[in-house]
Design a protein around this motif. Structure first.
Motif, PDB file in Angstrom:
ATOM      1  N   THR A   3       0.842  -1.183   0.000  1.00 34.24           N
ATOM      2  CA  THR A   3       0.000   0.000   0.000  1.00 34.24           C
ATOM      3  C   THR A   3       0.882   1.240   0.000  1.00 34.24           C
ATOM      4  OG1 THR A   3      -1.659  -1.193   1.265  1.00 34.24           O
ATOM      5  CG2 THR A   3      -1.808   1.206   1.278  1.00 34.24           C
ATOM      6  N   ALA A   4       0.526   2.233  -0.814  1.00 38.78           N
ATOM      7  CA  ALA A   4       1.265   3.493  -0.828  1.00 38.78           C
ATOM      8  C   ALA A   4       1.009   4.238   0.477  1.00 38.78           C
ATOM      9  CB  ALA A   4       0.838   4.333  -2.021  1.00 38.78           C
ATOM     10  N   HIS A   5       2.062   4.712   1.077  1.00 37.83           N
ATOM     11  CA  HIS A   5       1.955   5.516   2.287  1.00 37.83           C
ATOM     12  C   HIS A   5       2.074   6.985   1.918  1.00 37.83           C
ATOM     13  CE1 HIS A   5       3.156   2.162   5.357  1.00 37.83           C
ATOM     14  NE2 HIS A   5       1.994   1.950   4.773  1.00 37.83           N
ATOM     15  N   VAL A   6       1.863   7.829   2.898  1.00 39.78           N
ATOM     16  CA  VAL A   6       1.992   9.270   2.727  1.00 39.78           C
ATOM     17  C   VAL A   6       3.182   9.742   3.538  1.00 39.78           C
ATOM     18  CG1 VAL A   6       0.904  11.484   3.265  1.00 39.78           C
ATOM     19  CG2 VAL A   6      -0.445   9.645   2.259  1.00 39.78           C
ATOM     20  N   LEU A   7       4.019  10.555   2.896  1.00 35.79           N
ATOM     21  CA  LEU A   7       5.142  11.180   3.584  1.00 35.79           C
ATOM     22  C   LEU A   7       4.793  12.635   3.848  1.00 35.79           C
ATOM     23  CD1 LEU A   7       8.168   9.778   1.567  1.00 35.79           C
ATOM     24  CD2 LEU A   7       7.295   8.998   3.778  1.00 35.79           C
ATOM     25  N   LEU A  61      -3.283   9.571   3.990  1.00 35.84           N
ATOM     26  CA  LEU A  61      -3.404  11.027   4.091  1.00 35.84           C
ATOM     27  C   LEU A  61      -4.344  11.392   5.229  1.00 35.84           C
ATOM     28  CD1 LEU A  61      -2.779  13.852   3.047  1.00 35.84           C
ATOM     29  CD2 LEU A  61      -4.624  13.551   1.367  1.00 35.84           C
ATOM     30  N   GLU A  62      -5.389  10.591   5.412  1.00 34.05           N
ATOM     31  CA  GLU A  62      -6.343  10.864   6.494  1.00 34.05           C
ATOM     32  C   GLU A  62      -5.662  10.803   7.857  1.00 34.05           C
ATOM     33  OE1 GLU A  62      -8.243   9.880   2.831  1.00 34.05           O
ATOM     34  OE2 GLU A  62      -6.884   8.610   3.980  1.00 34.05           O
ATOM     35  N   ALA A  63      -4.786   9.818   8.054  1.00 33.65           N
ATOM     36  CA  ALA A  63      -4.053   9.708   9.322  1.00 33.65           C
ATOM     37  C   ALA A  63      -3.131  10.908   9.515  1.00 33.65           C
ATOM     38  CB  ALA A  63      -3.255   8.409   9.362  1.00 33.65           C
ATOM     39  N   ALA A  64      -2.474  11.341   8.447  1.00 32.86           N
ATOM     40  CA  ALA A  64      -1.578  12.495   8.525  1.00 32.86           C
ATOM     41  C   ALA A  64      -2.363  13.764   8.858  1.00 32.86           C
ATOM     42  CB  ALA A  64      -0.829  12.662   7.203  1.00 32.86           C
ATOM     43  N   GLN A  65      -3.501  13.941   8.222  1.00 34.92           N
ATOM     44  CA  GLN A  65      -4.308  15.125   8.471  1.00 34.92           C
ATOM     45  C   GLN A  65      -4.877  15.133   9.887  1.00 34.92           C
ATOM     46  OE1 GLN A  65      -6.868  14.680   5.040  1.00 34.92           O
ATOM     47  NE2 GLN A  65      -5.710  16.215   3.893  1.00 34.92           N
TER      48      GLN A  65
END
Length: 99
Positions: A3-7, A61-65
């Motif tokens: 799965t692609a993660h967000v940096l 992205l939701e976790a980062a936001q």
């Protein structure tokens, strides 16, 4: 298939380097318990002593936001925020998956 993660890349200058280094360690400990956290790489610029870069990996992205909102009221993150003079960059990036 991975799965692609967000940096999340944050680059800032700090007002007190030694205080910021200590506060960042506590901030990392706090954020590492947030939902969706994967890792945090902390860096200090070689040529500009008061410039920091933080590369935080999130599951989405939701976790980062959600984390971006949560740090604003997290007392364990407040000391790090207090040492930040200016934010040069704060951006989220999707990782690319290569076979």
């Amino acid at each position: 298939m991975p799965t692609a993660h967000v940096l999340e890349l944050a680059v800032c200058t700090v007002t007190d380097k030694e205080a910021a280094l200590a506060a960042r360690r506590k901030a990392i400990e706090a954020v590492s318990r947030y939902p969706g956290f994967v890792s945090w790489r902390a860096a200090t610029a070689c040529e500009t002593a008061d410039m920091f870069a933080d590369l935080v990996e999130w599951e989405s992205l939701e976790a980062a936001q959600a984390a971006s909102k949560r740090v604003m009221s997290d007392p364990d993150f407040a000391p790090y925020m207090a040492t930040i003079g200016t934010v040069q960059l704060m951006q989220h990036f999707l990782t690319e998956q290569h076979k």
